[in-house]
Design an enzyme around this catalytic site. Structure first.
Site, mmCIF file in Angstrom:
data_model
loop_
_atom_site.group_PDB
_atom_site.id
_atom_site.type_symbol
_atom_site.label_atom_id
_atom_site.label_comp_id
_atom_site.label_asym_id
_atom_site.label_seq_id
_atom_site.Cartn_x
_atom_site.Cartn_y
_atom_site.Cartn_z
ATOM 1 N N CYS A 1 -16.328 -1.616 -8.730
ATOM 2 C CA CYS A 1 -15.135 -2.145 -9.554
ATOM 3 C C CYS A 1 -14.683 -3.551 -8.862
ATOM 4 O O CYS A 1 -15.156 -3.730 -7.830
ATOM 5 C CB CYS A 1 -14.134 -1.126 -9.811
ATOM 6 N N CYS B 1 -11.418 -3.829 -8.497
ATOM 7 C CA CYS B 1 -9.902 -3.474 -8.080
ATOM 8 C C CYS B 1 -9.782 -2.515 -6.790
ATOM 9 O O CYS B 1 -8.862 -2.615 -6.189
ATOM 10 C CB CYS B 1 -9.175 -2.773 -9.168
ATOM 11 N N HIS C 1 -11.272 4.171 -9.145
ATOM 12 C CA HIS C 1 -12.777 3.994 -8.991
ATOM 13 C C HIS C 1 -13.080 4.688 -7.569
ATOM 14 O O HIS C 1 -12.284 4.829 -6.643
ATOM 15 C CB HIS C 1 -13.278 2.793 -9.214
ATOM 16 N N ASP D 1 0.867 -1.080 -0.064
ATOM 17 C CA ASP D 1 -0.037 0.143 -0.159
ATOM 18 C C ASP D 1 0.941 1.220 -0.140
ATOM 19 O O ASP D 1 1.969 1.261 0.393
ATOM 20 C CB ASP D 1 -0.997 -0.134 1.432
ATOM 21 N N CYS E 1 -6.433 1.902 -8.415
ATOM 22 C CA CYS E 1 -7.709 1.723 -8.534
ATOM 23 C C CYS E 1 -8.273 3.084 -8.526
ATOM 24 O O CYS E 1 -8.145 3.925 -7.691
ATOM 25 C CB CYS E 1 -8.543 0.936 -7.716
ATOM 26 N N ASP F 1 -0.226 5.292 0.527
ATOM 27 C CA ASP F 1 -0.561 6.029 1.579
ATOM 28 C C ASP F 1 -0.445 5.691 3.192
ATOM 29 O O ASP F 1 -1.410 4.727 3.429
ATOM 30 C CB ASP F 1 -1.918 6.827 1.377
ATOM 31 N N ASN G 1 -5.495 2.511 -3.551
ATOM 32 C CA ASN G 1 -6.680 3.019 -4.071
ATOM 33 C C ASN G 1 -6.621 4.569 -4.292
ATOM 34 O O ASN G 1 -6.053 5.139 -3.448
ATOM 35 C CB ASN G 1 -7.796 2.932 -2.959
ATOM 36 N N ASP H 1 0.686 9.686 5.112
ATOM 37 C CA ASP H 1 -0.750 9.915 4.657
ATOM 38 C C ASP H 1 -1.230 11.445 4.582
ATOM 39 O O ASP H 1 -1.560 12.001 5.479
ATOM 40 C CB ASP H 1 -1.702 9.014 5.329
ATOM 41 N N LYS I 1 -9.326 -1.974 -3.264
ATOM 42 C CA LYS I 1 -9.282 -2.782 -1.827
ATOM 43 C C LYS I 1 -10.355 -2.518 -1.090
ATOM 44 O O LYS I 1 -10.885 -1.101 -0.894
ATOM 45 C CB LYS I 1 -7.832 -2.534 -1.247
HETATM 46 MG MG MG Z 1 -2.994 3.364 3.556
HETATM 47 ZN ZN ZN Z 2 -11.440 -0.075 -8.970
#
Ligand code: MG
Ligand code: ZN
Length: 188
Positions: A100, A102, A91, A8, A89, A10, A51, A16, A104
Site C-alpha cells: 500500500c 499508507c 494494510h 503516532d 493504515c 501506540d 499503522n 503500546d 509508515k
Molecule cells: Mg508507535
Molecule cells: Zn496502507
C-alpha cells in the site's frame, strides 16, 4: 493553510499494547496532555496517523478499532484536547500482502490528511516513537521528533540513514513544546 502535529498513537500517545483494541487498555502517557493543549492553542491541528495491520491480519475489525479510537478521543477531550483527524493504515506488511502507499514509513497518510485538512506539510511536525514514523514525516517534508521513551530506538544503525534521521530526539513529551516553539520563532 494550517500547520499540524502528526502523531503516532501506540508508544507515543498511549502505552503500546500490541494489537490492542480494548478501550480499557487504552492508557495515555500522562506527559502528553500539557504539551498538546499548549500546541493546540498555538494553532497546530492534531492528527493521529497510525499503522493498524491488525485489520489485515484479522485480529480485529475496523469497528473494534473505532471503539479504541473513541476512547482515545474521549480521554484527550477530558483534558481539553481535540483531535482534528485520525488516519490509519489497515494494510499488512507481509510479503503476501498487497503493497500500500499508507503504511509508515511511507507518507501516504500524511499526504491524505494534508489534502483533506488543508495542511502545510512544511510547517508541520511528525512525532513518533520509532524511526518508521520519522521516515514517514521526512518523506512528506515535515520536521520530525523521535520520542524515544526507552532510549533504544536512537541506538539503531539505520538512524544514520538520512531517510530515518530525526530533526530532534526527546525522551518524553516535556521537551517537545520547547523544540516546536523555538523552531517556530526561528523560521517565522
Ligand atoms: Mg508507535
Ligand atoms: Zn496502507
Amino acid at each position: 493553510m494550517e500547520k499540524a502535529l502528526f502523531l503516532d498513537k501506540d508508544g507515543t500517545l498511549i502505552k503500546d499494547v500490541p494489537y490492542n483494541v480494548d478501550p480499557k487498555r487504552v492508557v495515555c502517557y500522562p506527559d502528553i496532555f500539557k504539551p498538546l493543549r499548549m500546541l493546540q492553542k498555538n494553532g497546530y491541528k492534531l492528527i493521529v496517523v497510525s499503522n493498524q495491520s491488525g485489520i489485515a491480519r484479522r485480529y480485529f475489525t475496523a469497528e473494534e478499532l473505532e471503539i479504541a479510537f473513541s476512547e482515545l478521543r474521549k480521554q484527550l477531550m477530558t483534558e481539553g484536547i481535540h483531535l482534528n483527524g485520525i488516519y490509519y493504515c489497515p494494510h499488512g506488511d507481509r510479503a503476501s500482502d498487497m503493497q500500500c502507499i499508507c503504511r509508515k514509513p511511507l507518507p501516504g497518510m500524511l499526504y491524505q490528511a494534508a489534502a483533506e485538512l488543508h495542511i502545510d506539510l512544511k510547517k508541520s511536525w511528525m512525532i513518533g516513537d520509532i524511526l518508521n514514523d520519522v521516515a514517514a514525516g521526512r518523506a512528506a517534508g515535515c520536521k520530525t521528533i523521535l520520542v524515544d521513551r526507552s532510549q533504544q530506538e536512537r541506538k539503531k544503525d539505520r538512524m544514520e540513514d538520512p531517510k530515518f534521521m530525526p530533526d530532534f530526539i526527546t525522551d518524553n513529551f516535556y521537551g517537545l513544546t520547547q523544540v516546536i516553539t523555538l523552531e517556530k520563532e526561528y523560521y517565522e
